[in-house]
Design a protein around this motif. Structure first.
Motif, short mmCIF file in Angstrom:
data_model
loop_
_atom_site.label_atom_id
_atom_site.label_comp_id
_atom_site.label_asym_id
_atom_site.label_seq_id
_atom_site.Cartn_x
_atom_site.Cartn_y
_atom_site.Cartn_z
N UNK A 154 0.86 -1.19 0.00
CA UNK A 154 0.00 0.00 0.00
C UNK A 154 0.89 1.23 0.00
N UNK A 155 0.47 2.23 -0.78
CA UNK A 155 1.23 3.47 -0.90
C UNK A 155 0.33 4.63 -0.52
N UNK A 156 0.76 5.49 0.44
CA UNK A 156 -0.08 6.62 0.84
C UNK A 156 0.07 7.81 -0.11
N UNK A 157 -1.02 8.56 -0.29
CA UNK A 157 -1.02 9.80 -1.07
C UNK A 157 -1.35 10.95 -0.12
N UNK A 158 -0.96 12.16 -0.54
CA UNK A 158 -1.12 13.31 0.37
C UNK A 158 -2.57 13.74 0.55
N UNK A 159 -3.50 13.18 -0.21
CA UNK A 159 -4.91 13.51 -0.01
C UNK A 159 -5.62 12.48 0.86
N UNK A 160 -4.88 11.58 1.47
CA UNK A 160 -5.46 10.55 2.34
C UNK A 160 -5.73 9.24 1.62
N UNK A 161 -5.65 9.22 0.30
CA UNK A 161 -5.88 7.99 -0.45
C UNK A 161 -4.70 7.03 -0.28
N UNK A 162 -5.02 5.76 -0.21
CA UNK A 162 -3.98 4.72 -0.19
C UNK A 162 -4.24 3.78 -1.37
N UNK A 163 -3.22 3.55 -2.16
CA UNK A 163 -3.32 2.69 -3.33
C UNK A 163 -2.68 1.34 -3.01
N UNK A 164 -3.44 0.32 -3.27
CA UNK A 164 -2.97 -1.06 -3.03
C UNK A 164 -2.50 -1.66 -4.35
#
Length: 231
Positions: A154-164
């Motif tokens: 999982x990778x975090x983004x600065x808008x709170x989204x996490x991409x799996x």
């Protein structure tokens, strides 16, 4: 001369007769003694070991011993080594960088192919760049599950989204096979691609819809795509 020989023959005959009588008497005595002798007593010879019981033997079943409560038979969870962890993080970082990078389908396919499976490359190369996340990556990928041949990051983004990213190991190395928004509760193993609740499609890998011809009366959807079949 003849009288002398006759006397010698008579003496020899007498001696033979006497010896025959004596032999007959000895033989008779031996037979009588053997018949009068008591029978021999039976002697028992000790046998090593425990004598067998007189009655029938009833088999006895031994109760099984209880398992050792202190022993743990569960296998330890798989833990990738440092080289595998580094490869998973590196592929994820490079994949996300090329996934967010706009371009023509041919350009995107060429840039994604080293880090994604062929099926995912063909899907992402046709995604509308407007549908790609605009937020910036806000940290390193984290490995959330792994087996010798599959893993998830999982990778975090600065808008709170996490991409799996779900990855698989093939003959060329680790490749991303799925990319999807991280669900609220992460599952311990790679999960199937998340789909949109209304369209049944994954918005991150869905190619853009072909616009309808003007004047058909279709109303635009909030995402900028024409809503097929709208009144």
């Amino acid at each position: 001369m003849d009288n002398r020989n006759a006397r010698i023959a008579a003496v020899a005959a007498a001696v033979v007769a006497v010896l025959a009588v004596v032999a007959l008497m000895v033989n008779t005595y031996r037979n009588t003694g053997a018949a009068d002798a008591p029978p021999p007593e039976a002697t028992s010879t000790p046998i090593d070991g425990t004598p067998a019981p007189a009655g029938p033997i009833t088999p006895t079943s031994e109760a099984p011993s209880p398992p050792d409560e202190g022993s743990d038979h569960e296998e330890a969870p798989y833990e990738p080594d440092a080289k595998t962890k580094a490869a998973l993080v590196d592929v994820t970082v490079r994949f996300i960088a090329e996934w967010k990078r706009p371009g023509t389908p041919a350009q995107r396919a060429a840039r994604l192919r080293p880090y994604a499976t062929e099926w995912l490359t063909s899907q992402l190369s046709k995604v509308d760049p407007a549908e790609l996340p605009t937020a910036a990556v806000d940290g390193q990928p984290a490995i959330v599950s792994a087996t010798p041949y599959a893993a998830s990051t999982t990778t975090p983004f600065d808008d709170g989204l996490r991409i799996r990213c779900n990855l698989v190991l093939d003959t060329t190395g680790w490749r991303v096979s799925e990319v999807l928004p991280e669900p609220t509760t992460a599952s311990p193993t790679p999960t199937p691609t998340t789909t949109d609740a209304t369209s049944g499609q994954n918005p991150l890998t869905t190619p853009p819809a072909t616009p309808n011809a003007p004047g058909t009366g279709d109303t635009p959807s909030p995402t900028g795509r024409p809503a097929v079949g709208a009144p």
